[in-house]
Design an enzyme around this catalytic site. Structure first.
Site, PDB file in Angstrom:
ATOM      1  N   HIS C  58       0.826  -1.211   0.000  1.00  0.00           N
ATOM      2  CA  HIS C  58       0.000   0.000   0.000  1.00  0.00           C
ATOM      3  C   HIS C  58       0.857   1.256   0.000  1.00  0.00           C
ATOM      4  CE1 HIS C  58      -3.207  -2.709   0.929  1.00  0.00           C
ATOM      5  NE2 HIS C  58      -2.703  -3.038   2.097  1.00  0.00           N
ATOM      6  N   HIS C 220      -6.579  -5.062  -1.554  1.00  0.00           N
ATOM      7  CA  HIS C 220      -5.731  -6.259  -1.577  1.00  0.00           C
ATOM      8  C   HIS C 220      -6.107  -7.156  -2.738  1.00  0.00           C
ATOM      9  CE1 HIS C 220      -6.301  -5.109   2.697  1.00  0.00           C
ATOM     10  NE2 HIS C 220      -4.997  -5.199   2.696  1.00  0.00           N
TER      11      HIS C 220
END
Ligand SMILES: Nc1ncnc2c1ncn2[C@@H]1O[C@H](COP(=O)(O)OP(=O)(O)O)[C@@H](O)[C@H]1O
Ligand SMILES: Nc1ncnc2c1ncn2[C@@H]1O[C@H](COP(=O)(O)OP(=O)(O)O)[C@@H](O)[C@H]1O
Ligand SMILES: [Mg+2]
Ligand SMILES: [Mg+2]
Ligand SMILES: [Mg+2]
Ligand SMILES: [Mg+2]
Lengths: 333, 217, 333, 217
Positions: C58, C220
């Protein structure tokens, strides 16, 4: 290639409008000259005006580097196209506070001609203008013809040095010479994993095989100097760094600033892997790293790839590089 | 002697604009090979703006001879590529010749090929052999200036010279402009600016031909 | 998919090392606990410690939000995987300066279990720990089961509020309640044009047709709630904003903060086109915009797409949001 | 009565690890359909670390019964996914049963199915029907605990129950974990955690079978 756009022909204007809204505390367009973007804070009497500019498609450049301690104004063209003299002149008139104006832009013939025309018009209004045409892209021409090189992501360093010099109220001559030195000491080289796709065509601007990369690309979809098989991140970093160091030939103990720039769609994870290798290599050579920038600072639409820029510092350049600034793309407290 | 009024000059611009619009993709592809792929857009959009501003100016009563200055500004503002200031300077130079004239004699118009060549050379400083549009404009200007012939014949010769100049760029390595960075890699490709210049000259000939039916002087 | 990486299994560690080098003035890893990243400036006696964390992939989250006025420490896991209790506990011990520690992390069962285990261990050491599990992703569960929602890009706002509250030396109870309010008032929704590709496989983590987009994706590689034809930027912005406003139901004159976040490979031009539309729509509704963030603030590898987050401000949240901070990803002077 | 020493317990872990490594891609694909595609990596890497740390600990002379605690820590540190703390808790629970034993009677080992079920249930709070690994562990634990049969027969029953539980998840809508966000969209897909649980139980049976050749009690 899928894109989040509306009518392709509106993409540049709409993105610019978005940028002006997002950063309304920092920048605004001049009334009646929507492509002249000026700083709300920074310009002031007796300060040399810094005017930058070039085509769209390099976001956050150029408006991202307008603000206190950076440029006073930017003229923005259409996609990968120089702004015409009109907005450059308007930016110049705004930025001139009696101490003259410095133009800084990349070495592309469209930009050179348009900025020159604007400078001629400014001269008629008794505005002292100096032009620095940046030439950091070492892949774009051999070292013997350095003046023919393109100006690319290293602009970020050069803008920063210029903004800081002007912010310290250095006179035009001094600003010019320090920025010329910054340009002479800035080296960039890039490589592409995938070409970008202009909104109009939504097609890649050149073709690359599924395992190929293009070394030495420009930031307007220009081809590079050689095409080869995809290599690892470390090999890619080495390839760019070796070429840069071969020209820079720094001495042990010298300081550099590093920019690992995403050409558009390469994400942070990959950029930091490259940065890590660059740092390892510089450490092994005994070269100090003053500071690093990592991210999409000077893009080419959604090109996948990376450029590496090094600024070979001296004490004055180091001090200017770390001076405070506040803009959409770069803020130093 | 046929005189062209402002509307007719705009119509001439329109003929050129249409040819360039048709060639947009092809010019873009030529530029893609050795430059940044925008030359089709630059020329098509630039001439489209020339037509639009010219038509508006003509409607406002602007004299035929003053439309070239209007065209120069329009082209400059529409096109940020190298070709922007180059053609703006070209139009500007032609405008000096006709400034203030309410109509222009058709026989005088082939002379703008020479004006264009001079305007472009002054601004761009390129010389024949550099693999640029000058490889078309320079020989075309020479051909168009041969005093011994009538205007249509001179235009015909200019078209031939333009095509020759364009084709010759294929064997050149660029030494000016964006393609210069490719050096030898530009060999084997026609220069996009040369290609568009040849289109303009052919369109000019075709657009003027009806007014020049007299043929040889 | 081409990537600038070395051995895929090293990508997370190498990127993290790069980040620590690039931002060495701001952050460092704890000795012996390389996945516990702590602030060099900020933590101090009597200040509540802010500990954030989650999986890698991320970037610039989570280490990008560690610094003065933001988090004191972050625990970082493997790709899209929670850190184990070890680095969380180490981060907690570092961040505890006698006033207790606040955990803030997204609502994923792996993270919840690991942070809970760390909190149990911290409790044994008499460290007072409170946990805020963020739940801003409105696409991930209906409003009736808000507590089941994922925590995504809205974290950036929530981290900022928490960091500012702690920086003002608010006690743990107050920090907890203001951050809980920030979470309750933060709304995010995202859409993907292309899935990301993990380094291990270099394959898209799901399949999307050449004209399809996936609405409501997670960060994700999770699928969203519905798949549909590619729509324009304005339609995309409307789709996200309509869903957010329908839950937020702001009154005229209310203030919001806006984050238009690149999920990884979507370039600035497209983000700003989206931002422009969001601003138009908010203006039409009479909603004030306090500030905007536009860029890759919370990514999902090289996913193409965008998420929109709105924080529904009140005066206290607005003051905390604009408080100074200094970190790799966010600096306010 | 066959006694397993530390090396043999590690070998048992290795049998499981190998099966999970073989299933890495398949488990990843199942998780890709309703989750985040990392379940194959989580289980394969997690058990690989269990084997590695177990082997190191055994080489250092750690008692067989203490290897479960070692495995718990290894799994937890290697796996950040939900399955990390769940299997760490499972190993921890099994470790409480055997703590300190230098060897473990083969007949005692089927009981770890029940320990795993309890450890996972305590940490994860999921219940059968939620479409998780509990849909495998709960019925397998029941089957393994039927006192009337010998250990191998109980393991066989556990394998059958596990497969049934795994297949049953296909018809469930997830209400716990990452897949819960998909709600009905998760229908029709086998739960990845259930699939890996069934693999573990089958591997346990196959790994223990040689030591249990006596068959029914
Ligand atoms: N200095 C120059 N003088 C004349 N023509 C030039 C010069 N530099 C470039 N050109 C011409 O411009 C053409 C490229 O135009 P265009 O694509 O519109 O501009 P850009 O290269 O800025 O994108 C080249 O093909 C060449 O013919
Ligand atoms: N609370 C829970 N209790 C038991 N099992 C769970 C729970 N939450 C999720 N699971 C199981 O975990 C599996 C997913 O594991 P994994 O992919 O490794 O973790 P993550 O979802 O964090 O990526 C699911 O298929 C499900 O069987
Ligand atoms: Mg071009
Ligand atoms: Mg161009
Ligand atoms: Mg998973
Ligand atoms: Mg996961």
């Amino acid at each position: 290639v899928k894109k989040l756009i509306n009518a392709p022909k509106d993409a540049v204007d709409e993105a610019l409008k978005g940028a002006l809204l997002a950063h309304e505390r920092l920048i605004m367009a001049l009334p009646d000259t929507p492509r002249a973007i000026v700083a709300k804070d920074g310009p002031r009497a007796g300060k040399v005006g810094i005017v930058i500019g070039g085509g769209a498609g390099h976001e956050p450049s150029f408006w991202g580097y307008v603000g206190r301690g950076l440029a006073d104004a930017a003229a923005v063209g259409n996609l990968f196209a120089s702004p015409p003299p009109g907005p450059i002149l308007a930016a110049t008139q705004f930025a001139d506070r009696g101490a003259g104006v410095l133009y800084i832009y990349g070495n592309f013939s469209g930009d050179v001609m348009n900025f020159d025309m604007a400078a001629e018009l400014a001269a008629e209004e008794q505005i002292a203008v100096r032009s620095i045409i940046t030439t950091d892209d070492i892949a774009s021409s051999p070292v013997e013809s350095r003046a023919a090189r393109r100006g690319v992501a290293g602009n970020v360093f050069i803008f920063k040095i210029a903004g800081a010099a002007a912010d310290r109220m250095m006179p035009l001559d001094t600003c010019e010479s320090v920025v010329r030195r910054a340009n002479a000491r800035t080296y960039t080289m890039g490589l592409a994993l995938e070409p970008g796709s202009p909104p109009e065509t939504r097609r890649p601007s050149f073709d690359l095989g599924p395992d190929e990369i293009e070394i030495g690309v420009g930031v307007h979809g220009e081809l590079g100097v050689v095409r080869q098989k995809l290599i690892s991140a470390d090999e890619s970093a080495d390839l760019l760094l070796d070429r840069i160091l071969a020209e820079m030939h720094p001495s042990e103990g010298d300081q550099v600033a590093v920019l690992v720039n995403s050409l558009g769609s390469t994400p942070a994870m990959e950029l930091y892997i490259i940065l890590r290798r660059v740092r390892q290599r510089l450490k092994a050579r005994g070269i100090g790293v003053h500071s690093c920038l990592v991210g999409p600072y000077y893009t080419s639409l959604d090109m996948a790839g990376v450029s590496l820029s090094l600024l070979h510092l001296d004490p004055e350049l180091a001090a200017l590089l770390e001076a405070p600034c506040r803009s959409a793309a770069l803020t130093l407290p | 002697m046929t005189q062209l009024d402002a509307q007719q000059v705009v119509f001439l611009f329109r003929v050129i604009a249409r040819r360039l619009a048709d060639a947009r993709v092809e010019l873009g592809a030529l530029d893609g090979a050795i430059g940044d792929a925008d030359h089709g857009t630059a020329m098509a959009d630039g001439f489209a703006m020339v037509v639009q501003s010219g038509a508006e100016a003509a409607a406002r009563g602007t004299a035929a001879g003053d439309l070239f200055a209007v065209a120069a500004r329009a082209f400059l503002n529409a096109v940020g590529a190298t070709s922007g200031p180059l053609y703006a300077s070209a139009f500007m130079r032609a405008g000096q010749r006709f400034a203030g004239q309410t109509t222009i004699a058709a026989e005088e118009l082939p002379a703008i090929i020479g004006d264009f060549a001079e305007g472009i050379a002054d601004r761009g400083k390129a010389r024949p052999g550099d693999k640029t549009m000058m490889d078309v404009w320079a020989p075309a200007a020479r051909a168009a200036s041969l005093a011994a012939e009538g205007p249509l014949a001179r235009l015909d010769r200019a078209v031939v010279a333009a095509e020759g100049g364009r084709d010759a760029t294929r064997a050149m390595a660029a030494s000016v402009g964006r393609a210069a960075r490719l050096a030898e890699r530009s060999l084997g490709h026609v220069d996009p600016g040369a290609a568009s210049a040849a289109i303009i000259i052919a369109a000019l000939r075709d657009g003027l031909a009806p007014h020049l039916s007299g043929g040889h002087n």
